[in-house]
Scaffold this active site. Sequence first.
Site, mmCIF file in Angstrom:
data_model
loop_
_atom_site.group_PDB
_atom_site.id
_atom_site.type_symbol
_atom_site.label_atom_id
_atom_site.label_comp_id
_atom_site.label_asym_id
_atom_site.label_seq_id
_atom_site.Cartn_x
_atom_site.Cartn_y
_atom_site.Cartn_z
ATOM 1 N N LYS A 247 -17.755 -1.264 5.418
ATOM 2 C CA LYS A 247 -18.196 -2.217 4.407
ATOM 3 C C LYS A 247 -19.713 -2.223 4.239
ATOM 4 O O LYS A 247 -20.211 -2.353 3.112
ATOM 5 C CB LYS A 247 -17.698 -3.618 4.790
ATOM 6 N N GLU B 101 0.814 -1.222 0.000
ATOM 7 C CA GLU B 101 0.000 0.000 0.000
ATOM 8 C C GLU B 101 0.845 1.268 0.000
ATOM 9 O O GLU B 101 0.429 2.299 -0.537
ATOM 10 C CB GLU B 101 -0.961 0.013 1.189
ATOM 11 N N MET C 223 24.260 9.363 2.499
ATOM 12 C CA MET C 223 24.089 10.617 3.226
ATOM 13 C C MET C 223 24.331 10.400 4.717
ATOM 14 O O MET C 223 24.917 11.249 5.392
ATOM 15 C CB MET C 223 22.692 11.197 2.981
ATOM 16 N N PHE D 157 -11.538 -7.780 13.250
ATOM 17 C CA PHE D 157 -10.428 -8.184 12.393
ATOM 18 C C PHE D 157 -10.129 -7.064 11.390
ATOM 19 O O PHE D 157 -11.027 -6.536 10.739
ATOM 20 C CB PHE D 157 -10.779 -9.477 11.653
ATOM 21 N N GLN D 158 -8.879 -6.724 11.266
ATOM 22 C CA GLN D 158 -8.401 -5.654 10.379
ATOM 23 C C GLN D 158 -9.102 -4.319 10.653
ATOM 24 O O GLN D 158 -9.332 -3.532 9.747
ATOM 25 C CB GLN D 158 -8.527 -6.064 8.909
#
Lengths: 186, 583
Positions: B164, B52, B481, B114-115
Amino acid sequence: MSALKIKKGSTSHSAYNLRPNFSDVIERHTLAVLVENEPGVLARVIGLFSGRGYNIDSLTVAEVDHTGHLSRITIVTSGTPQVIEQIKAQLGRIVPVHEVHDLTVEGPCVERELAMFKVNGTGDKRVEALRLADIFRANVVDSTLQTFVFEITGAPEKIDAFAELMRPLGLTDVARTGVAALSRGD
Amino acid sequence: MTRKMTGAKMIVQALIDQGVDTVFGYPGGAVLPIYDEVFQQNSIKHVLVRHEQGAVHAAEGYARSTGKPGVVLVTSGPGATNAVTGLTDALLDSIPLVVLTGQVPTFMIGSDAFQEADTVGITRPCTKHNWLVKETDKLAGVLHEAFHVATSGRPGPVLVDIPKDVQFASGQYEPKKPSISHYQPPLKGDMEAITELVAAMETAKRPVFYTGGGVINSGPAASQLLRELVEATGFPITSTLMGLGCYPASGDKWLGMLGMHGLYEANMAMHDCDLMINIGARFDDRITGVVDMFSPKSKKAHIDIDPSSINKIIRVDIPIVGDVGHVLEDLLRVWKSRGRKTNAEGVAKWWKKIDEWRSIDCLKFEQKGKIIKPQHALARLEALTKKYDRYICTEVGQHQMWAAQYLNFEDPNRWMTSGGLGTMGYGFPASIGVQMAHPDALVINVAGEASWLMNMQEMGTAMQYGLPVKQFILNNERLGMVRQWQELLHGERYSQSWSESLPDFVKLADAFGAKGILCSDPDDLDDAIMEMLTYDGPVIFDCLVEKHENCFPMIPSGKAHNDMMLAGVDTQGVIDAKGSVLV
């Protein structure tokens, strides 16, 4: 009450030029912020203060326009003039914020706070507490044989003074609402 | 004219109505209804990323190279939390994004389902605004408003969290119409302030334009107006990292980039100028160096669409809040109407001074021996790709600064880099987003090997969509760097800044079905670059470069603009204890 032009689209003649910037003096300012009353809006305001390291001395919030779903948040904050200007500008860019007013620079304003004090004592102390409450125009809103609950409204300094007086008389609990403020006049 | 449809269908419909052609995303349980709708349409291309974070950076690349908002679709919980880095990146660089996240159904919110994650809570400080939509009837309105907020005023990322059950339920679809919300940041600057700036420009002896990403965000017209203004006044112009391309690098008024690794002449001009005209830049700490010593003798004007940028870091004399394009238009008009005056004599003397600084040639380097200098690799890349329709992305670190120094940008929207947040792993997915938007262009990601590995899984995406992105890796087997700062500040104790156990990049390319090219000899470099350019497909170019090269010029922490370190100087003890606490 005229809106500070700091909000959305202010220009060179906005609050930036009102006072000398970058002074080290810590100032106390009372801000009135009109916001859309949507979920999370208070978290956005508080998150701004914590995330950017600004001070909140007092904060109150309630919906003031039920049809327009507008809430008024009154914030008492302190900082250097530059920090105060930043706070106002940062508040102004929060999307659901409609207006930001700096009541401290817009002109005289009235600041009021409501507080409740529970004082536990008997005998002379109890009499003295009641007498002082009368002087301060505090109301008794609950009473037992041991305790009083006083309700007092006033400027924060008056409430501080009352608290100091009640302390030796058996003060056990304090609840304060924080400051609500409006500008004076038109 | 409202229609009834499911929330999921509304989302696709709203994207179509907003003119979205590409969505970067990754499916999951809480966005399945939306993916079902994505499946049943052909108007919007969906690019399946491999992580993602990649989706958000790809959308940033798409947005920066087109000027249109980038769109991301990810699932709840880990899908949303993986997007956080990209959101923060887009917030700091003012990139318009609309990120759609799935959420557990409304009746399960707060149950540690969940999630489940508190997505709006987590992303509140890293978005310009976000919404949790709990009613399908409100969904379309919020989506249209999301596009409005992302693209109005100072652009930025917004997020819409959609449970959802809201996706499954039916509701009224509101078509796109002009936003009626109170959020309408004004574009025009105050005329009195603009006139004040014109007056200052008429008399300035040592003026400089200090431009930034705001010029690019304002659109191509703003860059055009800026060019006209620079040519008409003859004032020198420098730019921040984010503003490269707003004025052509080939223009004779161009001083190059300014800031920590900016050009000597640009930083000296900033320090010694008597009128600084900041156009769409924000006095970032990479630019100012130590603020008490920043450009002490100048009158400063600041054009910015965000009032909070003004006087945040540096106190300015002429603040102008407005859109760069609109303000420049007014500025030019007023300046012309007052007789196109400048202090020609003073400005000519100023240019003489600038030419002296230029003659130091702060970017000079010598390519000798059998090891490729990173500067040389970029100078050759520049020479060989100049004539192409070219877009450059970068990761973060030394290679990024060298790319900014040695590659030349003639137009806006051609340079995609993570400026404010400095996100390693930005460049590769960004190059995918750019290539999606410009299928026929040459898209190169200048990378360091360490940054590149952070999002290397996106090779799968590049292969799947046949995106011929060129990954030009300057491989010094170091976090260059970090290593440079350890050399300057920490007694050459190179703690954890070596890239151990690196993959064989050629084999890695092979494993994905892409082309890998290894180049370690300066004599082979041109041929190898040409091989990369002519190959029709993704290429991983592993360019082995000098391992201990430092990036100069450099304003050391805690120093002023006129106190730069140039190449070839002794690097020990230049930063004092006070400077070393700065990043």
